[in-house]
Design a protein around this motif. Structure first.
Motif, PDB file in Angstrom:
ATOM      1  N   HIS A   8     -58.468-111.769 -40.415  1.00  0.00           N
ATOM      2  CA  HIS A   8     -58.345-111.563 -39.036  1.00  0.00           C
ATOM      3  C   HIS A   8     -59.729-111.414 -38.068  1.00  0.00           C
ATOM      4  CE1 HIS A   8     -56.061-109.802 -35.767  1.00  0.00           C
ATOM      5  NE2 HIS A   8     -57.164-108.981 -35.234  1.00  0.00           N
ATOM      6  N   ILE A   9     -59.898-112.091 -36.974  1.00  0.00           N
ATOM      7  CA  ILE A   9     -61.090-112.280 -36.081  1.00  0.00           C
ATOM      8  C   ILE A   9     -61.009-111.383 -35.024  1.00  0.00           C
ATOM      9  CG2 ILE A   9     -62.683-114.208 -35.024  1.00  0.00           C
ATOM     10  CD1 ILE A   9     -60.926-116.175 -36.711  1.00  0.00           C
ATOM     11  N   ALA A  10     -62.072-110.558 -34.850  1.00  0.00           N
ATOM     12  CA  ALA A  10     -62.279-109.900 -33.552  1.00  0.00           C
ATOM     13  C   ALA A  10     -63.757-110.200 -33.136  1.00  0.00           C
ATOM     14  CB  ALA A  10     -62.218-108.340 -33.905  1.00  0.00           C
ATOM     15  N   ASP A  11     -63.248-110.683 -31.713  1.00  0.00           N
ATOM     16  CA  ASP A  11     -64.503-111.172 -30.810  1.00  0.00           C
ATOM     17  C   ASP A  11     -63.926-111.304 -29.509  1.00  0.00           C
ATOM     18  OD1 ASP A  11     -66.732-112.985 -29.549  1.00  0.00           O
ATOM     19  OD2 ASP A  11     -67.497-112.353 -31.446  1.00  0.00           O
ATOM     20  N   ASP A  12     -64.735-110.793 -28.476  1.00  0.00           N
ATOM     21  CA  ASP A  12     -64.432-111.041 -27.297  1.00  0.00           C
ATOM     22  C   ASP A  12     -64.568-112.433 -26.471  1.00  0.00           C
ATOM     23  OD1 ASP A  12     -67.117-110.482 -27.235  1.00  0.00           O
ATOM     24  OD2 ASP A  12     -67.151-109.761 -25.192  1.00  0.00           O
ATOM     25  N   HIS A  13     -65.133-113.210 -27.223  1.00  0.00           N
ATOM     26  CA  HIS A  13     -65.593-114.632 -27.048  1.00  0.00           C
ATOM     27  C   HIS A  13     -64.474-115.449 -27.554  1.00  0.00           C
ATOM     28  CE1 HIS A  13     -69.425-112.917 -25.738  1.00  0.00           C
ATOM     29  NE2 HIS A  13     -69.378-113.521 -24.845  1.00  0.00           N
ATOM     30  N   LYS A  14     -63.623-116.183 -26.830  1.00  0.00           N
ATOM     31  CA  LYS A  14     -62.461-116.979 -27.384  1.00  0.00           C
ATOM     32  C   LYS A  14     -63.063-118.233 -28.090  1.00  0.00           C
ATOM     33  CE  LYS A  14     -57.768-117.076 -26.685  1.00  0.00           C
ATOM     34  NZ  LYS A  14     -56.456-117.417 -25.653  1.00  0.00           N
ATOM     35  N   ILE A  15     -64.121-118.749 -27.397  1.00  0.00           N
ATOM     36  CA  ILE A  15     -64.631-119.812 -28.031  1.00  0.00           C
ATOM     37  C   ILE A  15     -65.250-119.662 -29.270  1.00  0.00           C
ATOM     38  CG2 ILE A  15     -67.169-119.470 -27.037  1.00  0.00           C
ATOM     39  CD1 ILE A  15     -67.203-122.768 -26.648  1.00  0.00           C
ATOM     40  N   LEU A  16     -65.960-118.635 -29.740  1.00  0.00           N
ATOM     41  CA  LEU A  16     -66.310-117.935 -30.980  1.00  0.00           C
ATOM     42  C   LEU A  16     -65.044-118.149 -31.904  1.00  0.00           C
ATOM     43  CD1 LEU A  16     -69.295-115.953 -32.058  1.00  0.00           C
ATOM     44  CD2 LEU A  16     -66.766-115.536 -33.309  1.00  0.00           C
ATOM     45  N   SER A  36     -58.521-110.679 -32.349  1.00  0.00           N
ATOM     46  CA  SER A  36     -58.184-109.446 -31.420  1.00  0.00           C
ATOM     47  C   SER A  36     -59.424-109.784 -30.551  1.00  0.00           C
ATOM     48  CB  SER A  36     -58.397-108.010 -31.975  1.00  0.00           C
ATOM     49  OG  SER A  36     -57.200-107.924 -32.851  1.00  0.00           O
ATOM     50  N   LEU A  37     -59.317-109.371 -29.106  1.00  0.00           N
ATOM     51  CA  LEU A  37     -60.162-109.618 -28.034  1.00  0.00           C
ATOM     52  C   LEU A  37     -61.114-108.375 -27.897  1.00  0.00           C
ATOM     53  CD1 LEU A  37     -58.428-112.102 -25.864  1.00  0.00           C
ATOM     54  CD2 LEU A  37     -60.093-112.848 -27.544  1.00  0.00           C
ATOM     55  N   THR A  38     -60.531-107.244 -28.191  1.00  0.00           N
ATOM     56  CA  THR A  38     -61.203-106.144 -27.781  1.00  0.00           C
ATOM     57  C   THR A  38     -61.150-105.194 -29.054  1.00  0.00           C
ATOM     58  OG1 THR A  38     -59.392-104.786 -27.120  1.00  0.00           O
ATOM     59  CG2 THR A  38     -60.383-106.168 -25.611  1.00  0.00           C
ATOM     60  N   GLY A  39     -62.083-104.154 -29.051  1.00  0.00           N
ATOM     61  CA  GLY A  39     -62.045-103.197 -30.177  1.00  0.00           C
ATOM     62  C   GLY A  39     -60.756-102.341 -30.357  1.00  0.00           C
ATOM     63  N   LYS A  40     -60.256-102.005 -29.068  1.00  0.00           N
ATOM     64  CA  LYS A  40     -58.818-101.360 -29.221  1.00  0.00           C
ATOM     65  C   LYS A  40     -57.552-102.274 -29.673  1.00  0.00           C
ATOM     66  CE  LYS A  40     -58.124 -98.452 -25.967  1.00  0.00           C
ATOM     67  NZ  LYS A  40     -57.917 -97.523 -24.972  1.00  0.00           N
ATOM     68  N   ASP A  57     -67.158-108.352 -34.530  1.00  0.00           N
ATOM     69  CA  ASP A  57     -68.155-108.677 -33.623  1.00  0.00           C
ATOM     70  C   ASP A  57     -68.580-107.147 -33.087  1.00  0.00           C
ATOM     71  OD1 ASP A  57     -70.104-109.309 -31.798  1.00  0.00           O
ATOM     72  OD2 ASP A  57     -68.626-109.865 -30.315  1.00  0.00           O
ATOM     73  N   ILE A  58     -69.955-106.915 -33.107  1.00  0.00           N
ATOM     74  CA  ILE A  58     -70.391-105.572 -32.748  1.00  0.00           C
ATOM     75  C   ILE A  58     -69.947-105.140 -31.373  1.00  0.00           C
ATOM     76  CG2 ILE A  58     -72.570-103.944 -32.215  1.00  0.00           C
ATOM     77  CD1 ILE A  58     -73.670-104.768 -34.905  1.00  0.00           C
ATOM     78  N   ASN A  59     -70.465-106.067 -30.526  1.00  0.00           N
ATOM     79  CA  ASN A  59     -70.265-105.864 -29.068  1.00  0.00           C
ATOM     80  C   ASN A  59     -69.107-106.463 -28.316  1.00  0.00           C
ATOM     81  OD1 ASN A  59     -73.087-104.662 -28.801  1.00  0.00           O
ATOM     82  ND2 ASN A  59     -73.998-106.771 -29.090  1.00  0.00           N
ATOM     83  N   MET A  60     -68.025-105.486 -28.073  1.00  0.00           N
ATOM     84  CA  MET A  60     -66.911-105.807 -27.576  1.00  0.00           C
ATOM     85  C   MET A  60     -66.537-104.769 -26.519  1.00  0.00           C
ATOM     86  SD  MET A  60     -64.484-107.001 -30.845  1.00  0.00           S
ATOM     87  CE  MET A  60     -64.695-105.784 -31.725  1.00  0.00           C
ATOM     88  N   PRO A  61     -65.681-105.080 -25.586  1.00  0.00           N
ATOM     89  CA  PRO A  61     -64.969-104.309 -24.639  1.00  0.00           C
ATOM     90  C   PRO A  61     -64.108-103.216 -25.195  1.00  0.00           C
ATOM     91  CG  PRO A  61     -63.928-106.086 -24.456  1.00  0.00           C
ATOM     92  CD  PRO A  61     -65.100-106.545 -25.452  1.00  0.00           C
ATOM     93  N   GLU A  62     -64.002-102.259 -24.460  1.00  0.00           N
ATOM     94  CA  GLU A  62     -62.988-100.955 -24.788  1.00  0.00           C
ATOM     95  C   GLU A  62     -63.820-100.318 -25.879  1.00  0.00           C
ATOM     96  OE1 GLU A  62     -59.206-102.288 -25.073  1.00  0.00           O
ATOM     97  OE2 GLU A  62     -59.038-102.954 -22.965  1.00  0.00           O
ATOM     98  N   MET A  63     -63.852-100.806 -27.197  1.00  0.00           N
ATOM     99  CA  MET A  63     -64.529-100.298 -28.377  1.00  0.00           C
ATOM    100  C   MET A  63     -65.250-101.243 -28.855  1.00  0.00           C
ATOM    101  SD  MET A  63     -61.391 -98.018 -30.048  1.00  0.00           S
ATOM    102  CE  MET A  63     -62.389 -97.445 -31.162  1.00  0.00           C
ATOM    103  N   ASP A  64     -66.676-100.833 -29.295  1.00  0.00           N
ATOM    104  CA  ASP A  64     -67.399-101.713 -30.051  1.00  0.00           C
ATOM    105  C   ASP A  64     -67.119-101.689 -31.525  1.00  0.00           C
ATOM    106  OD1 ASP A  64     -68.809 -99.818 -30.913  1.00  0.00           O
ATOM    107  OD2 ASP A  64     -70.579 -99.770 -29.637  1.00  0.00           O
ATOM    108  N   GLY A  65     -67.737-102.581 -32.188  1.00  0.00           N
ATOM    109  CA  GLY A  65     -67.487-102.735 -33.596  1.00  0.00           C
ATOM    110  C   GLY A  65     -67.960-101.363 -34.610  1.00  0.00           C
ATOM    111  N   ILE A  66     -69.012-100.777 -33.905  1.00  0.00           N
ATOM    112  CA  ILE A  66     -69.278 -99.588 -34.438  1.00  0.00           C
ATOM    113  C   ILE A  66     -68.204 -98.405 -34.471  1.00  0.00           C
ATOM    114  CG2 ILE A  66     -70.933 -97.629 -34.596  1.00  0.00           C
ATOM    115  CD1 ILE A  66     -73.189 -99.458 -33.554  1.00  0.00           C
ATOM    116  N   ASP A  67     -67.722 -98.403 -33.251  1.00  0.00           N
ATOM    117  CA  ASP A  67     -66.577 -97.614 -32.872  1.00  0.00           C
ATOM    118  C   ASP A  67     -65.376 -97.688 -33.822  1.00  0.00           C
ATOM    119  OD1 ASP A  67     -68.029 -95.895 -31.173  1.00  0.00           O
ATOM    120  OD2 ASP A  67     -67.360 -97.163 -29.656  1.00  0.00           O
TER     121      ASP A  67
END
Length: 217
Positions: A8-16, A36-40, A57-67
Motif C-alpha cells: 500500500h502506498i501513502a503519499d500526497d503526490h499522485k505522480i510519486l 492513500s493521499l493523506t495520513g487520515k 511519506d512523512i509529510n502528508m496533509p491531515e496527519m503526517d507519517g509520524i502521527d
C-alpha cells in the motif's frame, strides 16, 4: 505459485504514487494494494484492510507519517513500513524506527532502491539507502566514543545471546536465525528483545554497531 507481496502506498503526490506503481508493476512477486493521499486515509484504510508492506511519506496533509506511526503503535497495527522523506537526518530516522518503521529511503533515490527495500522489509529485515546507512553509522560511532570507557555490558550476555547477536549483525532475518540455531522464531524475537534491553539500543543498527565495536563479529 508463491503469494505476491502486497504493498500500500501513502503519499500526497499522485505522480510519486504512479512512479512507484510503475516500478512495482514490472515485478512478478509484488503488487499494489491501493494507495492513500493523506495520513487520515491511511488510518481509515488500516481499520479494515492490510498489506505486507506500507510505503509511507512523512509529510502528508491531515496527519503526517509520524502521527500515522504513533496511531499504529497505540492501536497495535502491525504492518512493515518503509518511510519516504526528502530529509535524511539520522535522528529523524532513529525516531521513525523507534515508532515501528522498518526502512527509510530518501525520495531522491527511492526509484533505485524501492523494490529491494520492499523485499527486504517483507522478510523482516531493516532497509536504508546507502547515505542514510552511512549517517546512522557515524551517529552510532560518535555515541560509542562517548561511552567507550563505560561499556562492558557484553560481559552479561549469554553464549546463545552472542550467537543471535552475531547473526543479527550479519543481517539475517528472524526466520533465518531460527533455522541456523534450530530454535523457533518466537524464541529469536525473545532474544532480540533481551539484547535491546541489555545493550540499551533501540534497533538492529544499534545491535550491529555494538557487535562491530566490541569485536563480536
Amino acid at each position: 505459485m508463491s503469494t505476491k507481496i502486497k504493498v500500500h502506498i501513502a503519499d500526497d503526490h499522485k505522480i510519486l504514487i504512479e512512479g512507484v506503481m510503475a516500478l512495482i508493476n514490472i515485478e512478478d512477486d509484488i503488487e499494489v494494494e491501493g494507495f492513500s493521499l493523506t495520513g487520515k486515509e491511511v488510518i481509515n484504510w488500516s481499520a479494515t484492510n492490510t498489506a505486507d508492506v506500507l510505503i509511507l511519506d512523512i509529510n502528508m496533509p491531515e496527519m503526517d507519517g509520524i502521527d500515522v506511526l504513533k496511531v499504529f503503535k497505540q492501536r497495535d497495527v502491525r504492518i512493515r513500513t518503509i518511510i519516504l522523506s526528502s530529509l535524511s537526518d539520522p535522528k529523524l530516522v532513529q525516531e521513525m524506527i523507534a515508532l515501528g518503521a522498518n526502512g527509510f529511503l530518501e525520495k531522491s533515490c527511492a526509484s533505485e532502491y524501492i523494490v529491494d527495500a520492499i523485499r527486504a522489509v517483507n522478510k523482516g529485515l531493516q532497509y536504508f539507502n546507502e547515505d542514510i546507512k552511512s549517517k546512522l553509522f557515524n551517529l552510532y560511532v560518535a555515541s560509542s566514543k562517548r561511552n567507550m570507557d563505560k561499556d562492558d555490558s557484553h560481559k552479561d550476555l549469554t553464549e546463545r545471546e552472542i550467537e543471535v547477536l552475531k547473526l543479527i549483525a550479519q543481517e539475517k532475518s528472524s526466520s533465518e536465525i531460527a533455522d541456523t540455531l534450530s530454535i523457533s522464531v518466537k524464541t529469536v524475537e525473545s532474544y532480540r528483545r533481551n539484547l535491546y534491553k541489555k545493550l540499551k539500543v533501540k534497533n538492529v543498527v544499534g545491535l550491529a554497531m555494538y557487535a562491530v565495536r566490541n569485536k563480536i563479529v
